[in-house]
Scaffold this motif. Sequence first.
Motif, PDB file in Angstrom:
ATOM      1  N   ARG A 227     -40.135 -38.968  60.895  1.00 55.24           N
ATOM      2  CA  ARG A 227     -40.245 -37.569  60.480  1.00 55.24           C
ATOM      3  C   ARG A 227     -40.564 -36.677  61.669  1.00 55.24           C
ATOM      4  N   VAL A 228     -41.338 -37.200  62.613  1.00 55.17           N
ATOM      5  CA  VAL A 228     -41.669 -36.424  63.805  1.00 55.17           C
ATOM      6  C   VAL A 228     -40.437 -36.278  64.697  1.00 55.17           C
ATOM      7  N   VAL A 229     -39.696 -37.366  64.843  1.00 58.26           N
ATOM      8  CA  VAL A 229     -38.468 -37.308  65.638  1.00 58.26           C
ATOM      9  C   VAL A 229     -37.461 -36.360  64.989  1.00 58.26           C
ATOM     10  N   ALA A 230     -37.354 -36.423  63.661  1.00 53.87           N
ATOM     11  CA  ALA A 230     -36.433 -35.537  62.944  1.00 53.87           C
ATOM     12  C   ALA A 230     -36.788 -34.080  63.165  1.00 53.87           C
ATOM     13  N   LEU A 231     -38.076 -33.787  63.283  1.00 53.83           N
ATOM     14  CA  LEU A 231     -38.521 -32.418  63.545  1.00 53.83           C
ATOM     15  C   LEU A 231     -37.934 -31.913  64.860  1.00 53.83           C
ATOM     16  N   HIS A 232     -38.008 -32.747  65.913  1.00 45.92           N
ATOM     17  CA  HIS A 232     -37.465 -32.352  67.212  1.00 45.92           C
ATOM     18  C   HIS A 232     -35.947 -32.218  67.164  1.00 45.92           C
ATOM     19  N   LEU A 233     -35.309 -33.140  66.498  1.00 49.11           N
ATOM     20  CA  LEU A 233     -33.854 -33.073  66.392  1.00 49.11           C
ATOM     21  C   LEU A 233     -33.409 -31.818  65.651  1.00 49.11           C
ATOM     22  N   ASP A 234     -34.144 -31.445  64.639  1.00 49.62           N
ATOM     23  CA  ASP A 234     -33.825 -30.241  63.881  1.00 49.62           C
ATOM     24  C   ASP A 234     -33.911 -28.996  64.758  1.00 49.62           C
ATOM     25  N   GLN A 235     -34.959 -28.937  65.581  1.00 51.65           N
ATOM     26  CA  GLN A 235     -35.124 -27.784  66.455  1.00 51.65           C
ATOM     27  C   GLN A 235     -34.062 -27.761  67.553  1.00 51.65           C
ATOM     28  N   CYS A 236     -33.699 -28.930  68.059  1.00 47.45           N
ATOM     29  CA  CYS A 236     -32.649 -28.980  69.076  1.00 47.45           C
ATOM     30  C   CYS A 236     -31.319 -28.495  68.508  1.00 47.45           C
ATOM     31  N   GLU A 237     -30.984 -28.929  67.304  1.00 49.88           N
ATOM     32  CA  GLU A 237     -29.742 -28.503  66.680  1.00 49.88           C
ATOM     33  C   GLU A 237     -29.767 -27.016  66.375  1.00 49.88           C
ATOM     34  N   GLU A 238     -30.939 -26.508  66.001  1.00 45.91           N
ATOM     35  CA  GLU A 238     -31.056 -25.084  65.684  1.00 45.91           C
ATOM     36  C   GLU A 238     -30.802 -24.223  66.927  1.00 45.91           C
ATOM     37  N   ASN A 239     -31.258 -24.705  68.070  1.00 45.66           N
ATOM     38  CA  ASN A 239     -31.111 -23.926  69.300  1.00 45.66           C
ATOM     39  C   ASN A 239     -29.845 -24.265  70.082  1.00 45.66           C
ATOM     40  N   ILE A 240     -29.337 -25.463  69.885  1.00 45.78           N
ATOM     41  CA  ILE A 240     -28.129 -25.898  70.590  1.00 45.78           C
ATOM     42  C   ILE A 240     -27.149 -26.408  69.535  1.00 45.78           C
ATOM     43  N   LYS A 241     -26.304 -25.560  69.052  1.00 46.01           N
ATOM     44  CA  LYS A 241     -25.386 -25.930  67.983  1.00 46.01           C
ATOM     45  C   LYS A 241     -24.484 -27.087  68.429  1.00 46.01           C
ATOM     46  N   GLY A 242     -24.390 -28.096  67.582  1.00 50.74           N
ATOM     47  CA  GLY A 242     -23.589 -29.265  67.911  1.00 50.74           C
ATOM     48  C   GLY A 242     -24.352 -30.328  68.667  1.00 50.74           C
ATOM     49  N   PHE A 243     -25.672 -30.138  68.842  1.00 48.28           N
ATOM     50  CA  PHE A 243     -26.499 -31.073  69.599  1.00 48.28           C
ATOM     51  C   PHE A 243     -26.455 -32.475  68.969  1.00 48.28           C
ATOM     52  N   ILE A 244     -26.623 -32.562  67.651  1.00 52.01           N
ATOM     53  CA  ILE A 244     -26.650 -33.857  66.964  1.00 52.01           C
ATOM     54  C   ILE A 244     -25.310 -34.572  67.112  1.00 52.01           C
ATOM     55  N   ARG A 245     -24.240 -33.834  66.972  1.00 50.44           N
ATOM     56  CA  ARG A 245     -22.910 -34.414  67.107  1.00 50.44           C
ATOM     57  C   ARG A 245     -22.686 -34.957  68.516  1.00 50.44           C
ATOM     58  N   ARG A 246     -23.102 -34.198  69.523  1.00 46.37           N
ATOM     59  CA  ARG A 246     -22.916 -34.645  70.906  1.00 46.37           C
ATOM     60  C   ARG A 246     -23.832 -35.824  71.232  1.00 46.37           C
ATOM     61  N   LEU A 247     -25.027 -35.816  70.673  1.00 48.56           N
ATOM     62  CA  LEU A 247     -25.942 -36.930  70.891  1.00 48.56           C
ATOM     63  C   LEU A 247     -25.361 -38.209  70.288  1.00 48.56           C
ATOM     64  N   ASN A 248     -24.785 -38.093  69.111  1.00 53.26           N
ATOM     65  CA  ASN A 248     -24.161 -39.260  68.483  1.00 53.26           C
ATOM     66  C   ASN A 248     -23.006 -39.784  69.327  1.00 53.26           C
ATOM     67  N   GLN A 249     -22.209 -38.870  69.891  1.00 52.13           N
ATOM     68  CA  GLN A 249     -21.104 -39.300  70.742  1.00 52.13           C
ATOM     69  C   GLN A 249     -21.616 -39.992  72.009  1.00 52.13           C
ATOM     70  N   ALA A 250     -22.748 -39.520  72.514  1.00 58.61           N
ATOM     71  CA  ALA A 250     -23.329 -40.141  73.704  1.00 58.61           C
ATOM     72  C   ALA A 250     -23.806 -41.562  73.409  1.00 58.61           C
ATOM     73  N   MET A 251     -24.055 -41.854  72.140  1.00 61.07           N
ATOM     74  CA  MET A 251     -24.517 -43.178  71.737  1.00 61.07           C
ATOM     75  C   MET A 251     -23.360 -44.120  71.415  1.00 61.07           C
ATOM     76  N   ARG A 252     -22.125 -43.663  71.625  1.00 64.37           N
ATOM     77  CA  ARG A 252     -20.967 -44.485  71.295  1.00 64.37           C
ATOM     78  C   ARG A 252     -20.807 -45.652  72.259  1.00 64.37           C
ATOM     79  N   GLN A 253     -21.010 -45.392  73.526  1.00 68.20           N
ATOM     80  CA  GLN A 253     -20.877 -46.429  74.539  1.00 68.20           C
ATOM     81  C   GLN A 253     -22.184 -47.217  74.662  1.00 68.20           C
ATOM     82  N   ARG A 254     -22.174 -48.191  75.515  1.00 64.83           N
ATOM     83  CA  ARG A 254     -23.366 -48.993  75.771  1.00 64.83           C
ATOM     84  C   ARG A 254     -24.527 -48.070  76.121  1.00 64.83           C
TER      85      ARG A 254
END
Length: 279
Positions: A227-254
């Motif tokens: 829940r604490v991590v989700a709080l930070h992710l929510d704020q990052c997405e709010e300030n940087i649109k598409g942040f969650i999507r780009r973070l997920n793409q960064a996790m695609r490779q090793r």
Amino acid sequence: MEEHHHLFQPLLSTTTTTSAATTTTNEDEDIKFLSSDKAISFRLLSITFIGLISIYANYEQSKGFDIIIINDIKDSLAGNRFELFYVSNDKATRILQNTSSFVENILYPDTITSTNHHKKQVRRVTLRLSSKNNQTRIVPTVDTPKCDEFVINISPSIIMGQSSNDNHAMVSAIQRGMARVWLWDGESRAPPWLVDGLVEYMSRLAGFGEVVRGFGDSSSWNDKDPRVVALHLDQCEENIKGFIRRLNQAMRQRWNDQTVVEARNLCDYYKKLYDSTAL
């Protein structure tokens, strides 16, 4: 036909013969025309039929993945409730499809038009009512027997903890399971706290939990509480649109630890901006 024509020729006038020949010719042309028209119609019907098959095939493919429902405890009270309320009426299948669509729209909204966003391959999802009782109730486990096959294990306590007309706990559990299915995980090397935080973030967006606003300390990025991590992710997405999507793409490779460091630094930068504007 020719022999028949010569037998009667002496009894007929020249004009009549010509007329008969002309009539025969016209009939032949009409037959040829009708045959040609039928051939064209048949071809059009064939093309239409092939087109319908293609559309149907694309529709089937658009459904995305096969769904299997397994009840490991059919003879138990929880198993009977699961069979009655979720299997017999295909409700479990519909929940899987709806929760999957919700997660896909968050992580892969423009996959079709963008070559930069690689969508995770999901061929089969199995929803299993497990015989193992998980006391955390809303958090299912997700197994991966193959790289494109996933098994969401639901605890019997979820079934027993809700009334017949209340499926909130079940939908919440499946929502978390589908979030885990669609998330890249750095080839199983991404930090569990980050994956759990992303799952919690998407579950809150779906309405299963309160979305808390405001930043905490940057050290809580790798807090064990999702829940604490989700709080930070929510704020990052709010300030940087598409942040969650780009973070997920960064996790695609090793997985590379530098990925989360860069993400944390970027969020810390916006945290400072947030704090300065809040004064």
